[in-house]
Enzyme design. Structure first.
Site, PDB file in Angstrom:
ATOM      1  N   LYS A 279      -8.792   4.590 -20.319  1.00 48.63           N
ATOM      2  CA  LYS A 279      -8.987   5.115 -21.587  1.00 48.63           C
ATOM      3  C   LYS A 279      -7.893   4.935 -22.642  1.00 48.63           C
ATOM      4  CE  LYS A 279     -12.686   6.160 -19.365  1.00 48.63           C
ATOM      5  NZ  LYS A 279     -13.049   7.465 -18.578  1.00 48.63           N
TER       6      LYS A 279
ATOM      7  N   ARG B 214       0.907  -1.215   0.007  1.00 43.53           N
ATOM      8  CA  ARG B 214       0.003  -0.117   0.010  1.00 43.53           C
ATOM      9  C   ARG B 214       1.078   1.290  -0.097  1.00 43.53           C
ATOM     10  NH1 ARG B 214      -2.223   1.972   4.169  1.00 43.53           N
ATOM     11  NH2 ARG B 214      -2.681  -0.035   5.424  1.00 43.53           N
TER      12      ARG B 214
ATOM     13  N   TYR C 134     -16.367  15.756 -16.922  1.00 38.27           N
ATOM     14  CA  TYR C 134     -16.887  14.664 -16.981  1.00 38.27           C
ATOM     15  C   TYR C 134     -17.915  14.288 -15.754  1.00 38.27           C
ATOM     16  CZ  TYR C 134     -16.670   9.257 -15.904  1.00 38.27           C
ATOM     17  OH  TYR C 134     -16.876   7.982 -15.802  1.00 38.27           O
TER      18      TYR C 134
ATOM     19  N   ASP D 125      -7.863  17.857 -16.369  1.00 40.98           N
ATOM     20  CA  ASP D 125      -8.178  16.400 -16.728  1.00 40.98           C
ATOM     21  C   ASP D 125      -7.552  16.356 -18.309  1.00 40.98           C
ATOM     22  OD1 ASP D 125      -9.537  14.010 -17.707  1.00 40.98           O
ATOM     23  OD2 ASP D 125     -11.095  14.056 -16.136  1.00 40.98           O
TER      24      ASP D 125
HETATM   25  C1  PLP Z   1     -13.510   7.981 -17.493  1.00 42.03           C
HETATM   26  C2  PLP Z   1     -13.177   9.319 -17.204  1.00 42.03           C
HETATM   27  C3  PLP Z   1     -13.048   9.709 -16.037  1.00 42.03           C
HETATM   28  C4  PLP Z   1     -12.974   8.683 -14.666  1.00 42.03           C
HETATM   29  O1  PLP Z   1     -11.907   7.792 -14.813  1.00 42.03           O
HETATM   30  P1  PLP Z   1     -12.409   6.089 -14.284  1.00 42.03           P
HETATM   31  O2  PLP Z   1     -11.075   5.404 -14.624  1.00 42.03           O
HETATM   32  O3  PLP Z   1     -13.704   5.663 -14.887  1.00 42.03           O
HETATM   33  O4  PLP Z   1     -12.545   6.263 -12.692  1.00 42.03           O
HETATM   34  C5  PLP Z   1     -12.542  10.996 -15.671  1.00 42.03           C
HETATM   35  N1  PLP Z   1     -12.360  11.873 -16.351  1.00 42.03           N
HETATM   36  C6  PLP Z   1     -12.719  11.515 -17.801  1.00 42.03           C
HETATM   37  C7  PLP Z   1     -12.548  12.691 -18.955  1.00 42.03           C
HETATM   38  C8  PLP Z   1     -13.301  10.529 -18.267  1.00 42.03           C
HETATM   39  O5  PLP Z   1     -13.254  10.027 -19.413  1.00 42.03           O
END
Ligand code: PLP
Length: 412
Positions: free
Chosen positions: A212, A67, A122, A187
């Site tokens: 992604k 951890r 998001y 982001d």
């Molecule tokens: C999917 C997504 C998130 C969240 O990520 P997870 O891995 O699903 O927790 C945050 N920001 C954007 C732009 C996303 O497409």
């Protein structure tokens, strides 16, 4: 160690591998130990202390417990940091775990509990900021209104560019100036480090849902934040305490995925460009959302990005009924949430990814979002063309009643 003279393509293949020769291996190892031998009580205790407060394991110490530290995860973090032109990166069990750690590190631990969220964000981020779960108060605003939303107790500014799902571009430098020294997290999920490096424009943190594009194959949920070593310490401390860890197997897959990220990104973007060219002439489509399609009036794409990315949104002339028909009639595209993988996906943001967003800030019900993959562009176009033949798309008028009833669900 980072060598900035190398091209990003080369960095993607070689980064985070500095210790492999010494270990006598060529491919990335996967270290699964949950606990690690301690040299003696004193050095074990010192190592624990160092990492529980966000530091790295001391050279003569131990990694103690998984951890606190894992070498497979740390190699992925080093690689991502190098690609993001950052000193460090910290990986988490999901994009949302990463965002949670960013918010906690910048608010609860600093006493500044106000956050400015520049919409659109998001859906999960928007919801997290407004949920009250993390004890923060959030002012939502448009990117152009950040300056007036700032307060004396603002601890964090959250932006997303290109934004989800409208692909709106936000000028990072302008936000950083408006934030006046308060850390800005961008982001960067849609752009990836291949197309955009927020830290070069003054952002304190670049956050990814690694689920992604970074993973790219739809088989890992993860998040990662690239930042300064000082910020990384604050984030590792939150991670060590709250436990939102990335499993080493996920880190291995992500690290392997990074090697093909530049090539994937270029080809997916080229496919997207061809699909956009086709979509803009189609009578079934009222509006196409894609970076630069508006002529980039503020020059943001030109200044801040090295390409458009491979995400598209489109507004169907036939409204919600047409959008929902296209989503269920495609055969090569998969009707599914998520994005950034090698295969193409299509989804309805208002009903799905942006469902937790309050109605007045939710995407329109006639909009679909497409994540373009590595299939042949002509095959993807043919799939959309056959989906556009659906009765609800070609002749929406007799379906208006049914469509608008369902559309009310999404507050349109
Ligand atoms: C999917 C997504 C998130 C969240 O990520 P997870 O891995 O699903 O927790 C945050 N920001 C954007 C732009 C996303 O497409």
């Amino acid at each position: 160690m980072s060598d900035s003279s190398l091209h990003p393509d080369t960095i993607a293949v070689h980064s985070g591998r500095a210790d492999l020769a010494e270990l006598g291996v060529h491919a990335l190892p996967i270290d699964l130990s949950t606990t690690n031998p301690l040299p003696d009580v004193e050095r074990g205790g010192d190592s624990y202390e160092a990492m529980a407060t966000g530091g790295r394991p001391p050279a003569d110490g131990s990694m103690v417990y998984a951890r606190l530290w894992n070498p497979t995860v740390a190699r992925f973090e080093d690689a991502l940091a190098e690609m993001e032109h950052a000193e460090a990166a910290v990986a988490f069990s999901s994009g949302m775990a990463a965002m949670t750690a960013v918010i906690l590190a910048q608010t609860a631990s600093t006493g500044r509990r106000h956050v400015v969220g520049a919409r659109p964000l998001y859906g999960g981020t928007d919801h997290l900021l407004g949920s009250g779960l993390l004890g923060v108060e959030t002012t939502y605003c448009h990117a152009s209104e950040v300056r007036s939303a700032m307060r004396h107790d603002t601890g964090l500014v959250v932006v997303e560019t290109p934004a989800n799902p409208t692909l709106e571009l936000v000028d990072i430098e302008e936000i950083v100036t408006a934030a006046g020294g308060v850390p800005v997290v961008v982001d960067n999920t849609f752009a990836t480090p291949v197309l955009q490096n927020p830290l070069d424009h003054g952002a304190a943190m670049s956050l990814h849902s690694a689920t992604k594009y970074l993973g790219g194959h739809g088989d890992v949920i993860a998040g990662v934040v690239a930042c300064s070593e000082e910020t990384a310490e604050a984030l590792r401390r939150v991670r060590a305490v709250t436990g939102g860890l990335l499993h080493p197997l996920g880190a291995y897959l992500l690290h392997r995925g990074l090697t093909t990220l530049p090539v994937r990104m270029r080809q997916q973007q080229e496919n997207a460009r061809q699909i956009v060219q086709w979509l803009i002439d189609r009578p079934e489509v009222d509006e196409v959302f894609f970076p630069g399609l508006d002529g980039d009036p503020q020059g943001i794409l030109q200044r801040q990005m090295r390409g458009t990315g491979a995400m598209i949104a489109m507004r169907l002339s036939g409204g919600y009924a047409a959008a929902s028909a296209v989503a269920s009639t495609v055969t090569l595209f998969t009707h599914a949430v998520s994005l950034g993988g090698v295969d193409s996906l299509i989804q309805h943001p208002a009903a799905l990814t942006h469902r937790p967003v309050p109605a007045d800030a939710r995407p329109d019900a006639d909009v679909l979002r497409l994540s373009i993959g590595l299939e042949n562009a002509a095959d993807l176009i043919a799939d959309l063309e056959q989906a556009f033949q659906a009765p609800a798309v070609q002749n929406p008028s007799h379906l208006v009643a049914a469509g608008s009833e369902a559309a009310q669900l999404w507050s349109i």
